[in-house]
Structures are given as C-alpha cells and as structure tokens.
Motif scaffolding. Structure first.
Motif, PDB file in Angstrom:
ATOM      1  N   VAL A  22       3.190   7.287 -10.042  1.00 20.81           N
ATOM      2  CA  VAL A  22       2.433   6.080 -10.911  1.00 20.81           C
ATOM      3  C   VAL A  22       2.162   6.634 -12.075  1.00 20.81           C
ATOM      4  CG1 VAL A  22       1.117   4.069 -10.431  1.00 20.81           C
ATOM      5  CG2 VAL A  22       2.688   4.598  -9.010  1.00 20.81           C
ATOM      6  N   GLN A 304       0.716   7.492   9.075  1.00 22.17           N
ATOM      7  CA  GLN A 304       0.987   6.421   7.660  1.00 22.17           C
ATOM      8  C   GLN A 304       2.802   5.864   7.723  1.00 22.17           C
ATOM      9  OE1 GLN A 304       0.449   6.988   3.794  1.00 22.17           O
ATOM     10  NE2 GLN A 304       1.590   5.087   3.324  1.00 22.17           N
ATOM     11  N   LYS A 305       3.215   6.902   7.869  1.00 20.94           N
ATOM     12  CA  LYS A 305       4.539   7.004   6.921  1.00 20.94           C
ATOM     13  C   LYS A 305       5.730   6.865   8.972  1.00 20.94           C
ATOM     14  CE  LYS A 305       4.138   8.081   3.046  1.00 20.94           C
ATOM     15  NZ  LYS A 305       4.517   7.558   2.277  1.00 20.94           N
ATOM     16  N   LEU A 381       7.747   4.663  -2.930  1.00 24.12           N
ATOM     17  CA  LEU A 381       8.189   5.456  -3.887  1.00 24.12           C
ATOM     18  C   LEU A 381       9.916   5.680  -3.417  1.00 24.12           C
ATOM     19  CD1 LEU A 381       6.223   6.960  -6.389  1.00 24.12           C
ATOM     20  CD2 LEU A 381       6.631   3.857  -5.787  1.00 24.12           C
TER      21      LEU A 381
HETATM   22  C1  GLC Z   1       0.063   5.550  -2.044  1.00 22.95           C
HETATM   23  C2  GLC Z   1       0.448   5.186  -1.111  1.00 22.95           C
HETATM   24  C3  GLC Z   1       2.088   4.816  -1.380  1.00 22.95           C
HETATM   25  C4  GLC Z   1       2.171   4.151  -2.844  1.00 22.95           C
HETATM   26  C5  GLC Z   1       1.486   5.419  -3.761  1.00 22.95           C
HETATM   27  C6  GLC Z   1       1.199   4.538  -5.474  1.00 22.95           C
HETATM   28  O1  GLC Z   1       0.270   6.350  -1.556  1.00 22.95           O
HETATM   29  O2  GLC Z   1       1.019   5.247  -0.058  1.00 22.95           O
HETATM   30  O3  GLC Z   1       2.834   3.578  -0.613  1.00 22.95           O
HETATM   31  O4  GLC Z   1       4.234   4.270  -3.645  1.00 22.95           O
HETATM   32  O5  GLC Z   1      -0.539   5.461  -3.852  1.00 22.95           O
HETATM   33  O6  GLC Z   1       0.826   3.509  -5.755  1.00 22.95           O
END
Ligand code: GLC
Ligand code: ADP
Length: 484
Positions: A22, A304-305, A381
C-alpha cells in the motif's frame, strides 16, 4: 498539496506484508491528482544502497542513544526520506523481530524515534519542504499525532491509517519520559491502554482523521469482537473514521506483463494460464493429472489468517479431487502442520515454507482459486491479486474480503456478476462447504470461465481510493484555524 507519509515498510524496498504494498502504491496514485507524497521510512540494511546514493537533509547528534540523519532520495518513482540511525535500524534479519523470534527489545525507541523525527519534519520542514498534512500508518507511526498534539505551536493536521488493529505497539509506561512524551497524554482518553502505553491508541486519540482499509472493517472496528479494546475510543471518534478500500499496483500485478509467469495472459487468452498452472504443479510436487481445481494460499501463517481451519478441511478438499499449493511462513505450529499435511497428502498438497515474491506472482498466475479463510481481514490484498489474475477468491465474509468479492450465490450467478465464493461463519464446516461449492462451479466450464473474466474486469486499482484520500486531505487543509 504536499503530504508526508510515515511508515515502517514500503514495497519494493522493504516488505513483510500488505502495508508495504500500500505504501509503495498510494504515492504513485496520488501524484496525477496533484498530491505530492514523500515517504519517510527507517533506513534498514536493505535500503543501504539508497542511503549511499541519497543526500543528507537533516541530522542530529542524539536520537534515542545515537546520531541520526535524514537521507533524501528517489527510487522506483517514489520520493523517500530515510531515517538513517544505525543504532536503531542497522541490524540483520526481520525488521520487527530479533533472531529469537521476539520483538526487538527497543521497538518503542526505534519507532518512537521514527515518529518523533516525522513530527519535527511536519512542523519545521526539511530544506524548505513543509508538508500540508502528515499521514501516519499503523502503530509504528502512531506517536506522530501525539508529538504534534503536545507541541504548543501550530502544527499540520495528521491522518492515521489503521492497517491492522491487532498490532498496537504496547509498551511500559516508564518509557514516556525517554520518548519525550508529556505525562499529560497518559490518560484513558489518551494513550494509556490498560496500564501500558499504546502507540496505535495515541494515534487514534490525537489524529485529525482516522482511516482504515475497507468500509466493512471500519464498521467492525467499533465492535468488541474486532476492536481489540479500542472499540470504545473508535466509537467516540466515529465521525472522523473512514473506510477507504485498498487497491493494488496495476503495473506490478499485471498478468499480461509479469516476468514471474511462464506464460503471460489476459482475459482473451485465458488458455495460456494452463502453462503457469503446470509450472506451479511442478514447483509444488503436485500430480498434474486430475480434474479438480488447483487451490492456493499465499499468506503469513498466523491465527488471523484462519489457516488452521484449512488444515482441518484438507481431507474434504483432497477427497473431492482438488489440489492445494501453499506458500507461507509464520507460526511454527502452522508451518509444521502444513509440512505434515503435504507428506500425508503427497501429490495433492504441496507446501513451500518461506517468503518468495516472484513465486507469489507465479502462484496467482497458475492457480484456479485462492483460499483466504481469515478470522478478520482489514482489507487483504491477495484476493485482489486473485481477481486481477482470474484466480477465483474463496474468502471468509469479513472486512475487506466482504467488500471486494461477489459471492456466487443464485442471484449473482443469474445476473452474471459473481467473482468468487464467500463463506461465514469462519468455521471448518463452512469452509468445507465453500471448497465443495467452488469445486462444483469449476466443474461447469462456462460458468467458471465467466467468473474468471468478470474477476479480471473487477476494478482493483487505486483510482477511486486515491481520490478518497485526497478528499480527506482537502477537507483538512481547507479548515481555517480559529481566529482569536
Ligand atoms: C494489514 C492487514 C491487511 C491489509 C494490509 C494493507 O496487514 O492485515 O488486511 O490488506 O494491512 O492495508
Ligand atoms: P497482511 O498484510 O495481513 O499479511 P495482505 O493480504 O494485505 O495481508 O498482504 C499480504 C502481502 O504479502 C501480499 O502482497 C502477499 O502476496 C504477500 N505475501 C504473504 N506471504 C507471502 C510469502 N510467503 N511469499 C511472498 N509473498 C507473500
């Protein structure tokens, strides 16, 4: 408009999870909208070459026990400010954990220092560059709004993005002084979290606006099941909390132009996916003959997963003639569980423990479906990569998974809008049903091909969400300070 991003990861330079993807993608998506973002990151060893090429724009003799500099450089189209503080960041291995698998004992000082320097840059700028807004990401940057809040003079507004509330940055309150934080901030409405300092809590308490990475997770965060003790504070700040869906970098993740694939393809040349599928089968030691779908997992192996549920559901998957390729690393028990499963179901289940970026692309290119049974998922993602690569996501109905995948229920199949399979609750039984439902869909080639093509058309880029971030920034910069 000028924005200072503050984060602990940024792809392709340093990555442990989706946060990096991101941070690496949003600045590029904001640029055409007239928003210039600079990304401040710790100068880990992986960034050594960039430090050597860059220019020092700020320095201090003392930052949490040693000297520090800020190095400005540009790489991969991103404007970087690297915090070069060898005593804090120049160490081998994982950026958060020591060789013993435990958090580095000075993580409070390391990421406190990152936040402190970011707040200084926000207030005073570097070489004449002063941001209009600071955008802090996750607990590692959570103290930025706290440092700005305690400063007596005017400071720029701060946006905090919560990528995952499970990681809060909790430390002993005796560190307040060493971190240069006023004891006035250590209150239940401020940064105190059940007798500890909460870096993320500080961010939530003092940021001007708070965002998280999907609309559903924004709602979930205000519930006790998902808020992890911060739901009350988030409810109190509900009018400042926004869910903005993550996108993906369409250039990095492009099945038509991806060096990691054996055979690049697009929605019109889907048959070429078969060559990638054969390569995945080979790499994971799977039987190539058999009619069922090839499922995959690309994930951190953590609670979590929800991948413990997949271990339990494996007999059903294998009995139905499907195969599974797993790429992941994390909790020892899960790693061991998948290695044992690959032995028990040799030829049907293949596992590679480790972190391998090119292999993760090949798996997306070669699999029929990707399994994501998360107990919670702020955005996720890998289902977006799955959509882009025509690899049908089979997901738990939670967080961003719920917001991005259209379940192949009767209505969606009739109206031809399904792109995947959702299941709830997150239990082994529900997951087994989802796996069987996916296999049934796979057995109907016309329906399956339609889903693949629709998945590939689903918009997963950053256009809409970059505009949403810009709107938040604009809202903050257009607020006039109160006149005396
Ligand atoms: C975190 C979350 C994931 C998300 C990522 C980027 O690691 O666990 O769900 O996509 O951040 O925002
Ligand atoms: P999270 O950030 O919670 O781990 P996301 O789905 O947001 O989950 O992002 C995970 C990112 O990490 C994706 O880019 C995914 O492809 C990548 N990833 C996870 N595990 C591995 C692995 N073992 N090898 C390569 N990439 C991985």
């Amino acid at each position: 408009m000028k924005i200072l991003f503050v984060a602990s990861e940024c792809a392709p330079f340093i990555k442990t999870g989706g946060l990096a993807d991101v941070i690496g993608a949003v600045p590029k998506a904001l640029a055409p909208l007239g928003v210039a973002a600079r990304v401040m990151l710790p100068a880990y060893p992986a960034l050594g070459d960039l430090v050597a090429q860059g220019q020092s724009v700020w320095e201090t003799a003392e930052l949490q026990g040693g000297p520090a500099r800020l190095i400005a450089c540009q790489a991969e189209g991103i404007d970087l400010l690297l915090l070069d503080a060898p005593h804090l960041f120049d160490r081998p291995g994982n950026i958060y954990l020591g060789a013993d698998g435990q958090d580095w004992p000075d993580n409070a000082q390391r990421f406190g220092a990152l936040s402190y320097v970011a707040a200084e840059v926000a207030r005073q700028g570097v070489e004449g560059w002063i941001p209009d807004i600071v955008h802090a990401h996750d607990w590692q940057a959570g103290l930025v709004p706290a440092y700005l809040h305690q400063h007596p003079g005017p400071t720029p507004p701060c946006v905090l993005t919560i990528h995952n509330i499970a990681f809060q940055g909790l430390f002993d309150p005796s560190l307040m002084t060493a971190l240069g934080l006023s004891s006035a901030l250590y209150t239940p409405d401020g940064m105190e979290y059940f007798g500890r300092i909460g870096f993320l809590k500080a961010g939530i308490a003092y940021a001007s606006k708070i965002t998280t990475v999907s609309p559903t997770y924004a709602r979930e965060l205000m519930l006790p099941e998902f808020g992890m003790g911060l739901e009350g504070l988030l409810r109190a700040r509900a009018s400042d909390l926004f869910g903005i869906l993550n996108g993906i970098d369409l250039e990095v993740w492009n099945p038509e132009d991806d060096d990691a694939l054996v055979a690049p393809y697009n929605a019109r040349t889907l048959k070429r996916k078969a060559a990638n599928r054969a390569e995945v089968m080979k790499r994971f030691g799977l039987n190539e003959d058999g009619a069922g779908p090839l499922f995959c997992v690309v994930s951190r192996l953590t609670t979590q997963k929800g991948l413990d549920l997949l271990l339990q559901a494996l007999p059903v998957l294998v009995a139905r003639g499907a195969r599974l390729a797993v790429l992941g690393s994390g909790d020892k028990a899960l790693e061991d569980g998948f290695v044992a499963a690959a032995q028990a179901h040799s030829g049907s289940v293949g596992v590679i423990i480790g972190y391998d970026e090119p292999l993760s692309h090949l798996i997306q290119g070669g699999s029929d479906a990707i399994l994501i049974p998360s107990r919670f998922e702020p955005c996720g993602l890998t289902q977006l990569y799955g959509l882009r690569y025509g690899t049908i996501p089979v997901v738990a109905r939670t967080g961003g998974l719920a917001d991005t995948v259209i379940d192949a229920n009767e209505a969606a199949l009739t109206t031809k809008c399904a792109t995947g399979v959702q299941f709830a609750p997150v239990t082994t039984a529900a997951m087994e049903q989802a796996i069987l439902r996916t296999c049934d869909l796979f057995d109907q080639p016309a329906i399956w091909a339609g889903m693949m093509r629709r998945a590939m058309r689903h918009p997963v880029g950053w256009d809409v969400s970059a505009q949403a971030y810009k709107d938040i920034y604009r809202g903050l910069t257009s607020v006039q300070p109160p006149q005396d």
